[in-house]
Design a protein around this motif. Structure first.
Motif, PDB file in Angstrom:
ATOM      1  N   TYR A 206      66.505  71.763 -39.732  1.00 20.59           N
ATOM      2  CA  TYR A 206      67.151  70.894 -38.743  1.00 20.59           C
ATOM      3  C   TYR A 206      68.083  71.700 -37.836  1.00 20.59           C
ATOM      4  O   TYR A 206      68.126  71.490 -36.626  1.00 20.59           O
TER       5      TYR A 206
ATOM      6  N   PHE B 141      61.972  80.853 -34.572  1.00 24.68           N
ATOM      7  CA  PHE B 141      62.267  79.907 -33.500  1.00 24.68           C
ATOM      8  C   PHE B 141      62.703  80.574 -32.201  1.00 24.68           C
ATOM      9  O   PHE B 141      62.396  80.083 -31.116  1.00 24.68           O
TER      10      PHE B 141
ATOM     11  N   TRP C 154      65.960  73.617 -35.305  1.00 21.29           N
ATOM     12  CA  TRP C 154      65.481  72.753 -34.218  1.00 21.29           C
ATOM     13  C   TRP C 154      66.633  72.358 -33.296  1.00 21.29           C
ATOM     14  O   TRP C 154      66.447  72.184 -32.096  1.00 21.29           O
TER      15      TRP C 154
ATOM     16  N   THR D 214      65.636  70.798 -29.499  1.00 15.35           N
ATOM     17  CA  THR D 214      64.770  69.639 -29.732  1.00 15.35           C
ATOM     18  C   THR D 214      65.501  68.499 -30.417  1.00 15.35           C
ATOM     19  O   THR D 214      65.333  67.341 -30.066  1.00 15.35           O
ATOM     20  N   LEU D 215      66.295  68.828 -31.401  1.00 12.57           N
ATOM     21  CA  LEU D 215      66.948  67.809 -32.214  1.00 12.57           C
ATOM     22  C   LEU D 215      68.211  67.321 -31.520  1.00 12.57           C
ATOM     23  O   LEU D 215      69.157  68.073 -31.328  1.00 12.57           O
TER      24      LEU D 215
ATOM     25  N   PRO E 234      57.402  68.674 -28.922  1.00  7.48           N
ATOM     26  CA  PRO E 234      57.120  69.312 -30.211  1.00  7.48           C
ATOM     27  C   PRO E 234      55.735  69.012 -30.772  1.00  7.48           C
ATOM     28  O   PRO E 234      55.268  69.714 -31.665  1.00  7.48           O
TER      29      PRO E 234
ATOM     30  N   PRO F 108      60.002  72.996 -26.740  1.00 15.50           N
ATOM     31  CA  PRO F 108      60.955  72.182 -27.507  1.00 15.50           C
ATOM     32  C   PRO F 108      61.034  70.738 -27.024  1.00 15.50           C
ATOM     33  O   PRO F 108      61.405  69.856 -27.786  1.00 15.50           O
TER      34      PRO F 108
ATOM     35  N   PHE G 251      58.818  66.965 -34.938  1.00  8.92           N
ATOM     36  CA  PHE G 251      58.516  68.383 -35.073  1.00  8.92           C
ATOM     37  C   PHE G 251      58.073  68.754 -36.490  1.00  8.92           C
ATOM     38  O   PHE G 251      57.924  69.921 -36.810  1.00  8.92           O
TER      39      PHE G 251
END
Length: 186
Positions: free
Chosen positions: A92, A61, A95, A100-101, A72, A69, A126
């Motif tokens: 998770y 990543f 990300w 992103t999350l 996705p 990001p 994603f």
């Protein structure tokens, strides 16, 4: 003795410097800590498999994968199939590290009101495919790599993280044969 692994193109290999390596270690530790907090809070999960994937996810990543990001699902993004889907809390956390999350996985893993399940599902933007049935992820990744070369003609890489136990599954070896035969880079 070569200065780099033999399968790495010396002209394109982006060897990380000491500062990048230190940051990758820090990210891996944060992924590990987040995974432990998630599974502890949920009262279930697989914290050890999450911990074993932390370095891989950190390097992928934060150093290796090319992706946006904020988008996705963009066609040119590199893909990651987490075949050992029970390491979802680590995914998770990765990300979340990437930005992103937005949903905080530490407090929402496995809640009925959350999309953050014990195994990744495509309800999350994603995640390309659901995983959890051991031995299926590499076949999916090989198919995606083949499609990027022969159908989509889009330059993205496909990565797959497998668990040791699933490597005895026949479907894994069939996927290896497929990828080798079609020179699908997984």
């Amino acid at each position: 003795m070569p200065s780099q692994p033999m399968n790495v193109d010396s002209e394109t290999y982006n060897k990380p410097n000491a500062a990048i390596i230190a940051e990758l270690k820090n990210v891996a530790n944060r992924i590990r800590i987040s995974s432990l907090k998630q599974t502890t809070r949920a009262g279930s999960g697989h914290p050890t498999t999450c911990c074993s994937a932390a370095e891989l996810l950190s390097v992928l990543f934060m150093h290796e994968m090319r992706y946006n990001p904020q988008k996705p699902l963009a066609a040119g993004n590199d893909r990651l199939i987490l075949s050992k889907g029970h390491a979802a809390p680590a995914l998770y956390a990765a990300w979340q590290e990437a930005g992103t999350l937005k949903e905080c996985p530490i407090t929402n893993l496995r809640l009925i009101t959350s999309d953050l399940e014990g195994h990744p599902t495509p309800r999350l933007p994603f995640v390309d495919c659901a995983t959890g049935s051991l031995g299926q992820g590499l076949a999916i990744a090989a198919g995606m790599a083949w499609a990027s070369q022969y159908l989509d003609k889009v330059d993205y890489k496909t990565f797959c993280i497998l668990g040791d136990g699933e490597c005895a599954e026949g479907s894994v070896w069939e996927a290896c044969n497929f990828a080798s035969h079609y020179r699908a880079g997984v």
